[in-house]
Write a protein that holds these residues in place. Structure first.
Motif, PDB file in Angstrom:
ATOM      1  N   GLN A  72       0.834  -1.212   0.000  1.00 12.82           N
ATOM      2  CA  GLN A  72       0.000   0.000   0.000  1.00 12.82           C
ATOM      3  C   GLN A  72       0.866   1.259   0.000  1.00 12.82           C
ATOM      4  N   CYS A  73       1.921   1.254   0.796  1.00 13.71           N
ATOM      5  CA  CYS A  73       2.795   2.424   0.867  1.00 13.71           C
ATOM      6  C   CYS A  73       3.525   2.652  -0.455  1.00 13.71           C
ATOM      7  N   THR A  74       3.958   1.573  -1.079  1.00 14.14           N
ATOM      8  CA  THR A  74       4.641   1.695  -2.362  1.00 14.14           C
ATOM      9  C   THR A  74       3.700   2.273  -3.415  1.00 14.14           C
ATOM     10  N   MET A  75       2.452   1.791  -3.419  1.00  9.67           N
ATOM     11  CA  MET A  75       1.464   2.330  -4.360  1.00  9.67           C
ATOM     12  C   MET A  75       1.210   3.808  -4.076  1.00  9.67           C
ATOM     13  N   PHE A  76       1.136   4.179  -2.804  1.00  9.30           N
ATOM     14  CA  PHE A  76       0.909   5.583  -2.445  1.00  9.30           C
ATOM     15  C   PHE A  76       2.043   6.450  -2.969  1.00  9.30           C
ATOM     16  N   VAL A  77       3.276   6.041  -2.707  1.00  5.37           N
ATOM     17  CA  VAL A  77       4.434   6.837  -3.115  1.00  5.37           C
ATOM     18  C   VAL A  77       4.469   6.989  -4.636  1.00  5.37           C
ATOM     19  N   ILE A 171       3.570  10.676   5.540  1.00  5.48           N
ATOM     20  CA  ILE A 171       3.123   9.314   5.204  1.00  5.48           C
ATOM     21  C   ILE A 171       4.321   8.466   4.805  1.00  5.48           C
ATOM     22  N   ARG A 172       5.193   9.007   3.990  1.00  2.12           N
ATOM     23  CA  ARG A 172       6.399   8.259   3.600  1.00  2.12           C
ATOM     24  C   ARG A 172       7.234   7.881   4.820  1.00  2.12           C
ATOM     25  N   ALA A 173       7.353   8.821   5.748  1.00  2.00           N
ATOM     26  CA  ALA A 173       8.135   8.551   6.964  1.00  2.00           C
ATOM     27  C   ALA A 173       7.488   7.478   7.829  1.00  2.00           C
ATOM     28  N   ALA A 174       6.161   7.423   7.842  1.00  2.00           N
ATOM     29  CA  ALA A 174       5.456   6.439   8.668  1.00  2.00           C
ATOM     30  C   ALA A 174       5.380   5.072   8.002  1.00  2.00           C
ATOM     31  N   CYS A 175       5.601   5.033   6.707  1.00  2.00           N
ATOM     32  CA  CYS A 175       5.541   3.758   5.978  1.00  2.00           C
ATOM     33  C   CYS A 175       6.824   2.963   6.186  1.00  2.00           C
ATOM     34  N   PRO A 176       6.675   1.649   6.334  1.00  2.00           N
ATOM     35  CA  PRO A 176       7.886   0.819   6.438  1.00  2.00           C
ATOM     36  C   PRO A 176       8.531   0.676   5.065  1.00  2.00           C
TER      37      PRO A 176
END
Length: 178
Positions: A72-77, A171-176
């Motif tokens: 999910q984080c990769t898709m967001f970025v 959000i990027r900082a909070a994503c693993p």
């Protein structure tokens, strides 16, 4: 002297062989009695086996949840980067008073809304620390899209865009990472 030392060694070796044979013979004899289950040890073993199984299952679940979060984080970025590129193309056109400013404004508004909807769709599957950030991000990008569609320029767009950048960074900082 040599002969007595040799005899002593031979006698010691023979004694050791006899003792060893006696020990082996003693271990081979049957033990009388009836085998009985130790219920308390059996229950303890069963509890440990269950606990181990639950821990393994929990570990697998945590790994799957982390993998989903990374996805999910990769898709967001990726989506955020593409959206920012489209928005920046609009800003460049507006600053240059280019003939295609209207088309780029429409493309930017569409990209902003799509990014907001994509982020909104992922909220239910995310942990609480990201849910609040993504909710703010969604609302900010919707407001920014409305401002672009409304023909606004200058300070309002800059304020909304800056807030969007701050939220994206948070959000990027909070994503693993992987």
């Amino acid at each position: 002297m040599r002969t007595s030392t040799c005899r002593w060694r031979l006698a010691s070796a023979a004694a050791a062989a006899i003792v060893g044979a006696g020990v082996i013979a003693g271990c081979g004899s049957a033990i009388e009695g009836t085998a009985q289950q130790n219920d308390s040890q059996a229950a303890e073993y069963a509890a440990e086996a269950t606990s181990s199984s639950v821990a393994a299952s929990s570990s697998q679940k945590a790994a799957a949840e982390r993998e989903e979060l990374v996805t999910q984080c990769t898709m967001f970025v990726t989506r955020a980067g593409e959206t920012i590129d489209t928005y920046n193309a609009f800003i460049d056109a507006a600053n240059a008073d280019a003939a295609d400013t209207g088309a780029k404004a429409s493309a930017a508004a569409v990209a902003l809304r799509a990014a907001a909807e994509g982020a909104n769709a992922s909220i239910p599957s995310l942990p609480a620390e990201l849910t609040g950030l993504l909710t703010d991000y969604v609302n900010n990008y919707r407001d920014l899209a409305a401002a672009v569609d409304g023909g606004q320029r200058g300070d309002n767009l800059n304020t909304l865009a800056s807030r969007g950048d701050e939220l994206s960074d948070s959000i990027r900082a909070a994503c693993p990472t992987s």
